[in-house]
Motif scaffolding. Structure first.
Motif, PDB file in Angstrom:
ATOM      1  N   GLN A  56      57.085  67.602   4.100  1.00 36.31           N
ATOM      2  CA  GLN A  56      55.687  67.210   4.082  1.00 36.31           C
ATOM      3  C   GLN A  56      54.986  67.730   5.333  1.00 36.31           C
ATOM      4  O   GLN A  56      55.627  68.174   6.285  1.00 36.31           O
ATOM      5  CB  GLN A  56      55.571  65.685   3.999  1.00 36.31           C
ATOM      6  CG  GLN A  56      56.098  65.110   2.686  1.00 36.31           C
ATOM      7  CD  GLN A  56      56.109  63.596   2.705  1.00 36.31           C
ATOM      8  OE1 GLN A  56      56.385  62.992   3.730  1.00 36.31           O
ATOM      9  NE2 GLN A  56      55.799  62.995   1.576  1.00 36.31           N
ATOM     10  N   CYS A  57      53.655  67.683   5.331  1.00 29.18           N
ATOM     11  CA  CYS A  57      52.919  68.231   6.468  1.00 29.18           C
ATOM     12  C   CYS A  57      51.652  67.441   6.742  1.00 29.18           C
ATOM     13  O   CYS A  57      51.220  66.609   5.944  1.00 29.18           O
ATOM     14  CB  CYS A  57      52.572  69.695   6.223  1.00 29.18           C
ATOM     15  SG  CYS A  57      51.145  69.930   5.132  1.00 29.18           S
ATOM     16  N   ILE A  58      51.062  67.746   7.904  1.00 31.85           N
ATOM     17  CA  ILE A  58      49.709  67.304   8.228  1.00 31.85           C
ATOM     18  C   ILE A  58      48.826  68.539   8.132  1.00 31.85           C
ATOM     19  O   ILE A  58      49.056  69.518   8.848  1.00 31.85           O
ATOM     20  CB  ILE A  58      49.633  66.709   9.644  1.00 31.85           C
ATOM     21  CG1 ILE A  58      50.508  65.464   9.752  1.00 31.85           C
ATOM     22  CG2 ILE A  58      48.188  66.373  10.005  1.00 31.85           C
ATOM     23  CD1 ILE A  58      50.569  64.887  11.151  1.00 31.85           C
ATOM     24  N   PRO A  59      47.827  68.562   7.249  1.00 31.20           N
ATOM     25  CA  PRO A  59      46.966  69.747   7.129  1.00 31.20           C
ATOM     26  C   PRO A  59      46.060  69.890   8.345  1.00 31.20           C
ATOM     27  O   PRO A  59      45.696  68.895   8.977  1.00 31.20           O
ATOM     28  CB  PRO A  59      46.157  69.463   5.862  1.00 31.20           C
ATOM     29  CG  PRO A  59      46.101  67.970   5.788  1.00 31.20           C
ATOM     30  CD  PRO A  59      47.422  67.488   6.329  1.00 31.20           C
ATOM     31  N   VAL A  60      45.702  71.125   8.681  1.00 38.88           N
ATOM     32  CA  VAL A  60      44.738  71.351   9.753  1.00 38.88           C
ATOM     33  C   VAL A  60      43.387  70.772   9.349  1.00 38.88           C
ATOM     34  O   VAL A  60      42.688  70.158  10.136  1.00 38.88           O
ATOM     35  CB  VAL A  60      44.622  72.854  10.074  1.00 38.88           C
ATOM     36  CG1 VAL A  60      43.482  73.130  11.046  1.00 38.88           C
ATOM     37  CG2 VAL A  60      45.940  73.358  10.664  1.00 38.88           C
ATOM     38  N   GLU A  61      43.020  70.978   8.085  1.00 36.66           N
ATOM     39  CA  GLU A  61      41.825  70.377   7.495  1.00 36.66           C
ATOM     40  C   GLU A  61      42.039  70.325   5.995  1.00 36.66           C
ATOM     41  O   GLU A  61      42.957  70.946   5.460  1.00 36.66           O
ATOM     42  CB  GLU A  61      40.572  71.179   7.842  1.00 36.66           C
ATOM     43  CG  GLU A  61      40.608  72.628   7.371  1.00 36.66           C
ATOM     44  CD  GLU A  61      39.288  73.323   7.590  1.00 36.66           C
ATOM     45  OE1 GLU A  61      38.254  72.712   7.282  1.00 36.66           O
ATOM     46  OE2 GLU A  61      39.301  74.479   8.033  1.00 36.66           O
ATOM     47  N   THR A  62      41.205  69.573   5.301  1.00 35.00           N
ATOM     48  CA  THR A  62      41.395  69.407   3.857  1.00 35.00           C
ATOM     49  C   THR A  62      40.371  70.171   3.022  1.00 35.00           C
ATOM     50  O   THR A  62      40.476  70.190   1.801  1.00 35.00           O
ATOM     51  CB  THR A  62      41.325  67.914   3.490  1.00 35.00           C
ATOM     52  OG1 THR A  62      40.065  67.382   3.921  1.00 35.00           O
ATOM     53  CG2 THR A  62      42.450  67.141   4.153  1.00 35.00           C
ATOM     54  N   LYS A  63      39.386  70.805   3.674  1.00 37.81           N
ATOM     55  CA  LYS A  63      38.351  71.527   2.929  1.00 37.81           C
ATOM     56  C   LYS A  63      38.798  72.934   2.556  1.00 37.81           C
ATOM     57  O   LYS A  63      38.455  73.453   1.500  1.00 37.81           O
ATOM     58  CB  LYS A  63      37.052  71.577   3.742  1.00 37.81           C
ATOM     59  CG  LYS A  63      36.377  70.229   3.928  1.00 37.81           C
ATOM     60  CD  LYS A  63      35.073  70.366   4.696  1.00 37.81           C
ATOM     61  CE  LYS A  63      34.392  69.017   4.855  1.00 37.81           C
ATOM     62  NZ  LYS A  63      33.124  69.111   5.612  1.00 37.81           N
ATOM     63  N   ASN A  64      39.553  73.575   3.461  1.00 41.32           N
ATOM     64  CA  ASN A  64      40.027  74.929   3.216  1.00 41.32           C
ATOM     65  C   ASN A  64      41.548  74.944   3.122  1.00 41.32           C
ATOM     66  O   ASN A  64      42.228  74.133   3.750  1.00 41.32           O
ATOM     67  CB  ASN A  64      39.584  75.868   4.352  1.00 41.32           C
ATOM     68  CG  ASN A  64      38.069  76.003   4.420  1.00 41.32           C
ATOM     69  OD1 ASN A  64      37.439  76.467   3.488  1.00 41.32           O
ATOM     70  ND2 ASN A  64      37.490  75.571   5.535  1.00 41.32           N
ATOM     71  N   HIS A  65      42.075  75.860   2.321  1.00 38.69           N
ATOM     72  CA  HIS A  65      43.522  76.045   2.175  1.00 38.69           C
ATOM     73  C   HIS A  65      44.209  74.791   1.637  1.00 38.69           C
ATOM     74  O   HIS A  65      45.370  74.523   1.960  1.00 38.69           O
ATOM     75  CB  HIS A  65      44.156  76.475   3.498  1.00 38.69           C
ATOM     76  CG  HIS A  65      43.506  77.685   4.109  1.00 38.69           C
ATOM     77  ND1 HIS A  65      43.646  78.939   3.573  1.00 38.69           N
ATOM     78  CD2 HIS A  65      42.701  77.820   5.187  1.00 38.69           C
ATOM     79  CE1 HIS A  65      42.963  79.806   4.302  1.00 38.69           C
ATOM     80  NE2 HIS A  65      42.370  79.161   5.272  1.00 38.69           N
ATOM     81  N   SER A  66      43.490  74.007   0.839  1.00 43.00           N
ATOM     82  CA  SER A  66      44.080  72.856   0.164  1.00 43.00           C
ATOM     83  C   SER A  66      44.113  73.127  -1.336  1.00 43.00           C
ATOM     84  O   SER A  66      43.157  73.694  -1.891  1.00 43.00           O
ATOM     85  CB  SER A  66      43.284  71.578   0.440  1.00 43.00           C
ATOM     86  OG  SER A  66      43.587  71.053   1.702  1.00 43.00           O
ATOM     87  N   TYR A  67      45.192  72.691  -1.987  1.00 48.34           N
ATOM     88  CA  TYR A  67      45.398  73.022  -3.387  1.00 48.34           C
ATOM     89  C   TYR A  67      45.979  71.824  -4.130  1.00 48.34           C
ATOM     90  O   TYR A  67      46.748  71.038  -3.569  1.00 48.34           O
ATOM     91  CB  TYR A  67      46.362  74.219  -3.525  1.00 48.34           C
ATOM     92  CG  TYR A  67      46.012  75.367  -2.619  1.00 48.34           C
ATOM     93  CD1 TYR A  67      45.113  76.353  -3.016  1.00 48.34           C
ATOM     94  CD2 TYR A  67      46.541  75.452  -1.327  1.00 48.34           C
ATOM     95  CE1 TYR A  67      44.768  77.401  -2.181  1.00 48.34           C
ATOM     96  CE2 TYR A  67      46.200  76.493  -0.478  1.00 48.34           C
ATOM     97  CZ  TYR A  67      45.312  77.460  -0.910  1.00 48.34           C
ATOM     98  OH  TYR A  67      44.974  78.489  -0.070  1.00 48.34           O
TER      99      TYR A  67
END
Length: 381
Positions: free
Chosen positions: A235-246
């Protein structure tokens, strides 16, 4: 009615209030959005040169970007950037794209400086026009139409001898280049990027099909910035959720741009869906995109438990940055099969004293048998 002096006072007060409000908003924006605003203002005020310079040599398209102001730290995908539409030739004759190059240059002397100031250079195409011109309409919209990307550590990339991406010379390519600065917080200077695209007219060149594959890691969509309860589950912590999220199609969220803690870690994910192999494909080249502190990235065949290729990454010994990033190239090629499972595996070693951001991507180039048959028919007819 307002007298003239009251109107002026009202306008002055409104201007001061709006300026104060705008300043507060500006300094609360991310580095990326501040860079966008600064670039826009500088261009409108004539402070920076917004024009791209073209120097078209024989079978090499050379372009120099507008000016970029480096006035602080800009991590990956945060720096000032610029985009431009280009045509390799003035007519529709067929050309084969064979290589890509980018370097940072001094704004005044135009001489090469450190590539630590190159974040990435993306080469995109219009898939509707491109595939439509070859009557391959079933390929339109199947994946993001990016031909390839150069990035810090891989500033030069060429296909193996005898291979290239075919396209009509006057077909548009969309080039975006972005600046980077990891190590100089007090920087205050201008630079440019110089980008070159190699091509030829050799009709014996074999066509390549580009496919993009990258690591996507699951995160908690309800509380995305909370540390995973079980890091062992990838699992991870995303840098942000607006870009590069799927969305994985099952309601779970995945990120292609995530945070890595200090120390050594390994990340991996399946790329079967991204490859979408119908029968078999022969791989001839791969360009890699990772961020600093990555040390090795591999394409793995899970079915046969074999490594197809590994690219090692050498990081700066001092400061943050990548000295060298290996790529994959093979005239003979390597077969991949629809019945096999494939994954990308990335090893990192965050030697800094804080969390860093990471990506693990591959631009994979396969022999395009279907397109080769179409091109051969046109040559015969």
């Amino acid at each position: 009615m307002f007298c003239r002096s009251n109107i002026y006072k009202y306008l002055a007060f409104s201007f001061i209030l709006s300026s104060l409000f705008g300043t507060i908003i500006y300094f609360n924006l991310t580095n990326r959005h501040q860079a966008i605003i600064k670039s826009f203002v500088f261009e409108k005020l004539g402070i920076s040169d917004k024009e791209w310079k073209i120097n078209h040599k024989k079978e090499t398209y050379v372009m120099t970007s507008p000016q970029f102001l480096i006035d602080g730290i800009y991590k990956s995908m945060e720096g000032p950037k610029s985009s431009n539409y280009i045509q390799l030739t003035n007519d529709s004759s067929l050309v084969w794209v064979t290589g890509f190059h980018v370097k940072a240059i001094d704004n005044k002397s135009l001489q090469k400086i450190s590539n630590d100031f190159v974040c990435h250079t993306n080469i995109d195409f219009n898939d509707a026009h491109y595939y439509g011109s070859f009557n391959l309409n079933d390929r339109i919209g199947k994946q993001y139409p990016r031909m390839t990307s150069l990035s810090h550590g891989l500033e030069n990339f060429s296909f193996p001898k005898g291979y290239g991406i075919p396209m009509k010379g006057n077909e548009y390519l969309y080039v975006t280049t972005e600046a980077l600065n990891h190590n100089f917080p007090k920087a205050n200077f201008w630079l440019r990027h110089r980008i070159s695209i190699d091509y030829n007219h050799d009709k014996k060149t074999k066509p390549l099909l580009s496919k993009t594959a990258f690591i996507m890691l699951p995160y908690n969509k309800y509380n995305p910035y909370k540390s995973p309860l079980d890091p062992g589950k990838n699992q991870c912590i995303p840098v942000e959720t607006k870009n590069h999220s799927y969305d994985d199609g099952k309601g779970n969220m995945l990120s292609g741009h995530w945070v890595i803690p200090t120390g050594k870690n390994t990340y991996s994910s399946s790329i079967n869906q991204q490859l979408s192999i119908k029968d078999s494909l022969r791989l001839h080249a791969a360009a890699i995109h990772v961020h600093p502190f990555a040390t090795k990235i591999s394409l793995m065949d899970k079915t046969s438990d074999k490594c197809i290729f590994t690219c090692k990454i050498t990081n700066h010994k001092k400061g943050i940055g990548i000295d060298k990033m290996e790529s994959f190239s093979s005239e003979k090629g390597v077969w991949l099969y629809a019945s096999h499972d494939y994954k990308i595996e990335l090893e990192v070693n965050n030697t800094s004293n804080t969390e860093q951001d990471m990506m693990g991507s591959m631009f994979l180039f396969f022999y395009d048998r279907e397109l080769d048959e179409i091109l051969n028919k046109k040559l015969i007819n």
